[in-house]
Scaffold this motif. Sequence first.
Motif, PDB file in Angstrom:
ATOM      1  N   VAL A 202     -52.426 171.937 144.406  1.00 16.49           N
ATOM      2  CA  VAL A 202     -53.076 172.212 143.115  1.00 16.49           C
ATOM      3  C   VAL A 202     -54.545 171.795 143.151  1.00 16.49           C
ATOM      4  O   VAL A 202     -55.416 172.492 142.619  1.00 16.49           O
ATOM      5  CB  VAL A 202     -52.334 171.497 141.969  1.00 16.49           C
ATOM      6  CG1 VAL A 202     -53.134 171.551 140.672  1.00 16.49           C
ATOM      7  CG2 VAL A 202     -50.962 172.128 141.754  1.00 16.49           C
ATOM      8  N   ALA A 203     -54.843 170.669 143.790  1.00 20.38           N
ATOM      9  CA  ALA A 203     -56.247 170.247 143.910  1.00 20.38           C
ATOM     10  C   ALA A 203     -57.009 171.156 144.865  1.00 20.38           C
ATOM     11  O   ALA A 203     -58.179 171.501 144.619  1.00 20.38           O
ATOM     12  CB  ALA A 203     -56.317 168.798 144.390  1.00 20.38           C
ATOM     13  N   ALA A 204     -56.345 171.583 145.931  1.00 17.39           N
ATOM     14  CA  ALA A 204     -57.038 172.366 146.956  1.00 17.39           C
ATOM     15  C   ALA A 204     -57.410 173.770 146.484  1.00 17.39           C
ATOM     16  O   ALA A 204     -58.391 174.348 146.975  1.00 17.39           O
ATOM     17  CB  ALA A 204     -56.180 172.459 148.213  1.00 17.39           C
ATOM     18  N   VAL A 205     -56.655 174.336 145.529  1.00 22.40           N
ATOM     19  CA  VAL A 205     -56.983 175.690 145.069  1.00 22.40           C
ATOM     20  C   VAL A 205     -58.283 175.722 144.280  1.00 22.40           C
ATOM     21  O   VAL A 205     -58.795 176.808 143.957  1.00 22.40           O
ATOM     22  CB  VAL A 205     -55.842 176.287 144.205  1.00 22.40           C
ATOM     23  CG1 VAL A 205     -54.569 176.458 145.003  1.00 22.40           C
ATOM     24  CG2 VAL A 205     -55.596 175.462 142.953  1.00 22.40           C
ATOM     25  N   LEU A 206     -58.834 174.550 143.969  1.00 23.90           N
ATOM     26  CA  LEU A 206     -60.096 174.489 143.215  1.00 23.90           C
ATOM     27  C   LEU A 206     -61.295 174.151 144.100  1.00 23.90           C
ATOM     28  O   LEU A 206     -62.427 174.143 143.622  1.00 23.90           O
ATOM     29  CB  LEU A 206     -59.978 173.423 142.108  1.00 23.90           C
ATOM     30  CG  LEU A 206     -58.781 173.543 141.165  1.00 23.90           C
ATOM     31  CD1 LEU A 206     -58.759 172.375 140.203  1.00 23.90           C
ATOM     32  CD2 LEU A 206     -58.829 174.857 140.407  1.00 23.90           C
ATOM     33  N   ILE A 207     -61.061 173.874 145.366  1.00 32.79           N
ATOM     34  CA  ILE A 207     -62.119 173.330 146.219  1.00 32.79           C
ATOM     35  C   ILE A 207     -63.324 174.265 146.333  1.00 32.79           C
ATOM     36  O   ILE A 207     -64.475 173.838 146.198  1.00 32.79           O
ATOM     37  CB  ILE A 207     -61.566 173.023 147.629  1.00 32.79           C
ATOM     38  CG1 ILE A 207     -60.572 171.857 147.567  1.00 32.79           C
ATOM     39  CG2 ILE A 207     -62.699 172.694 148.590  1.00 32.79           C
ATOM     40  CD1 ILE A 207     -59.894 171.560 148.888  1.00 32.79           C
ATOM     41  N   LEU A 208     -63.087 175.556 146.556  1.00 29.49           N
ATOM     42  CA  LEU A 208     -64.181 176.494 146.807  1.00 29.49           C
ATOM     43  C   LEU A 208     -64.638 177.218 145.547  1.00 29.49           C
ATOM     44  O   LEU A 208     -65.838 177.322 145.275  1.00 29.49           O
ATOM     45  CB  LEU A 208     -63.764 177.509 147.880  1.00 29.49           C
ATOM     46  CG  LEU A 208     -63.405 176.906 149.251  1.00 29.49           C
ATOM     47  CD1 LEU A 208     -62.892 177.983 150.201  1.00 29.49           C
ATOM     48  CD2 LEU A 208     -64.608 176.192 149.856  1.00 29.49           C
ATOM     49  N   ASN A 209     -63.680 177.736 144.776  1.00 25.87           N
ATOM     50  CA  ASN A 209     -64.086 178.528 143.611  1.00 25.87           C
ATOM     51  C   ASN A 209     -64.714 177.679 142.507  1.00 25.87           C
ATOM     52  O   ASN A 209     -65.434 178.194 141.647  1.00 25.87           O
ATOM     53  CB  ASN A 209     -62.915 179.347 143.064  1.00 25.87           C
ATOM     54  CG  ASN A 209     -61.673 178.507 142.809  1.00 25.87           C
ATOM     55  OD1 ASN A 209     -61.781 177.316 142.526  1.00 25.87           O
ATOM     56  ND2 ASN A 209     -60.506 179.116 142.912  1.00 25.87           N
ATOM     57  N   GLY A 281     -54.880 173.768 153.481  1.00 18.54           N
ATOM     58  CA  GLY A 281     -55.205 175.091 154.013  1.00 18.54           C
ATOM     59  C   GLY A 281     -54.758 176.205 153.078  1.00 18.54           C
ATOM     60  O   GLY A 281     -55.505 177.158 152.820  1.00 18.54           O
ATOM     61  N   ILE A 282     -53.527 176.097 152.566  1.00 19.09           N
ATOM     62  CA  ILE A 282     -53.033 177.104 151.620  1.00 19.09           C
ATOM     63  C   ILE A 282     -53.903 177.115 150.361  1.00 19.09           C
ATOM     64  O   ILE A 282     -54.288 178.180 149.859  1.00 19.09           O
ATOM     65  CB  ILE A 282     -51.564 176.822 151.255  1.00 19.09           C
ATOM     66  CG1 ILE A 282     -50.660 177.104 152.469  1.00 19.09           C
ATOM     67  CG2 ILE A 282     -51.118 177.665 150.065  1.00 19.09           C
ATOM     68  CD1 ILE A 282     -49.228 176.664 152.273  1.00 19.09           C
ATOM     69  N   GLY A 283     -54.230 175.934 149.859  1.00 19.07           N
ATOM     70  CA  GLY A 283     -55.040 175.844 148.650  1.00 19.07           C
ATOM     71  C   GLY A 283     -56.430 176.431 148.845  1.00 19.07           C
ATOM     72  O   GLY A 283     -56.934 177.176 147.994  1.00 19.07           O
ATOM     73  N   PHE A 295     -55.838 181.515 137.212  1.00 22.71           N
ATOM     74  CA  PHE A 295     -54.919 182.321 138.017  1.00 22.71           C
ATOM     75  C   PHE A 295     -54.463 181.564 139.265  1.00 22.71           C
ATOM     76  O   PHE A 295     -53.259 181.486 139.555  1.00 22.71           O
ATOM     77  CB  PHE A 295     -55.588 183.636 138.416  1.00 22.71           C
ATOM     78  CG  PHE A 295     -54.796 184.436 139.412  1.00 22.71           C
ATOM     79  CD1 PHE A 295     -53.634 185.092 139.033  1.00 22.71           C
ATOM     80  CD2 PHE A 295     -55.210 184.519 140.740  1.00 22.71           C
ATOM     81  CE1 PHE A 295     -52.892 185.825 139.950  1.00 22.71           C
ATOM     82  CE2 PHE A 295     -54.487 185.253 141.672  1.00 22.71           C
ATOM     83  CZ  PHE A 295     -53.316 185.908 141.270  1.00 22.71           C
ATOM     84  N   VAL A 296     -55.410 180.993 140.012  1.00 21.98           N
ATOM     85  CA  VAL A 296     -55.036 180.327 141.264  1.00 21.98           C
ATOM     86  C   VAL A 296     -54.226 179.053 140.976  1.00 21.98           C
ATOM     87  O   VAL A 296     -53.335 178.692 141.757  1.00 21.98           O
ATOM     88  CB  VAL A 296     -56.271 179.993 142.124  1.00 21.98           C
ATOM     89  CG1 VAL A 296     -56.903 181.264 142.651  1.00 21.98           C
ATOM     90  CG2 VAL A 296     -57.275 179.154 141.374  1.00 21.98           C
ATOM     91  N   THR A 297     -54.517 178.396 139.864  1.00 22.15           N
ATOM     92  CA  THR A 297     -53.726 177.214 139.503  1.00 22.15           C
ATOM     93  C   THR A 297     -52.300 177.613 139.170  1.00 22.15           C
ATOM     94  O   THR A 297     -51.336 176.949 139.576  1.00 22.15           O
ATOM     95  CB  THR A 297     -54.358 176.479 138.313  1.00 22.15           C
ATOM     96  OG1 THR A 297     -55.710 176.132 138.629  1.00 22.15           O
ATOM     97  CG2 THR A 297     -53.582 175.209 137.993  1.00 22.15           C
TER      98      THR A 297
END
Length: 387
Positions: A202-209, A281-283, A295-297
């Motif tokens: 959940v934290a990783a899906v926010l790293i780039l966007n 990696g998945i995030g 959406f990604v969250t």
Amino acid sequence: MKTISQIIIREWKRIFSIPNFYVVLLVIPPVIFFFYGLIYQKQFAKELPMAVWDEDQSSVSRTLTDMMEQNDNIHFTHTAFSNAEIEKLMKEGKIFGAVHFPKNMESDAKKNHQSNITLYTNGAYLVPAKMIYKGAAEIIIKGGLAVVLEKAEKQGMPAQTANALVQPIKLNSTILYNPDFNYKMYLTPGLITVGLQMALIVAAVLILNLEFKRNTIDDLLEISHSSSQIVIGKMLAHLSVSWILFVLVAFVVFPVYDLEKPGTDFNFFIIYTLMALACIGIGMMLSALSDNLLFVTDVALFFTSPAFVFSGFTFPRWAMPWYDQLYSDIMPYTHFLDGFIKLYFMQLPMHYAMPEVYKLLLFTGVTFPLAVIIFQRKINLYLKNQH
């Protein structure tokens, strides 16, 4: 390395200053970990309430009742006088099971007539039902054998001969790795580690966007235009924070709840680090794919929420439909759990968990390159639009 170090330091500052990161990674997990431990603090579900319906009122029925009462799993709290009354007590949640001794049970046994004792369990509560059955069945079987043995001895048969005749084959069972069926030892580590997977993804899906969402992408691009450097730097920053969670779990939570397994810390660290890399990696791949944070969250939560069920921790994966097995295979936690059971619960050497190690490495080898490629295209497009 200098550029990557700058990205790492910058990402650390973001993790500890942006609520999206520090709440998910550093606030919620410790609270959940300690709550999980408290849930199963009693370790065993003991003295489950039961009813007895004794129509025989004999010395045998009273002896069997007393023997069952001595079992840790069983505690007789109600007396019933009909099947309907037992059902009513179960519906009201007052009992988890009941035992019925029929009329003339003792006299039928003495006449070599079969007598049927009925054990009621509430299948809606699967684990208590199994525990009651296990405790009561052992005692009833022993009681039945004792009646036959006593009768054989009264007829003049030597005790040793009578015992061999009554029970020609004796079963000796040995339960390994959790012999006491300790709920705390069994469930708490599994729940804690599945919580770790959820927090990391959940934290990783926010790293780039989140760089675009917070309009900080220009600051990042001043350090580097290379997506590979950015992904590596951010990955290392989040991996190092995941190690803080490992220290919390392995050296605080587990010792507090007496869950330590001597000699397993290094192997646990290796399999945990591989899971953390797979989750990050998945995030990051999802984060690179979409700029829509909501959406990604949602995707991350949808992906990680059923991990405990699909992992095989409570129900064997081989018994699931093929499509469920396929779904379980695309979750890092499934392979981490297989390795974790071998390395932590069973305390086996690392080479036993190499299949799981390779599968977790595959996640890393696929997701990070994809994140690099997709994010580089975004960087190039962004720079082009700026000009």
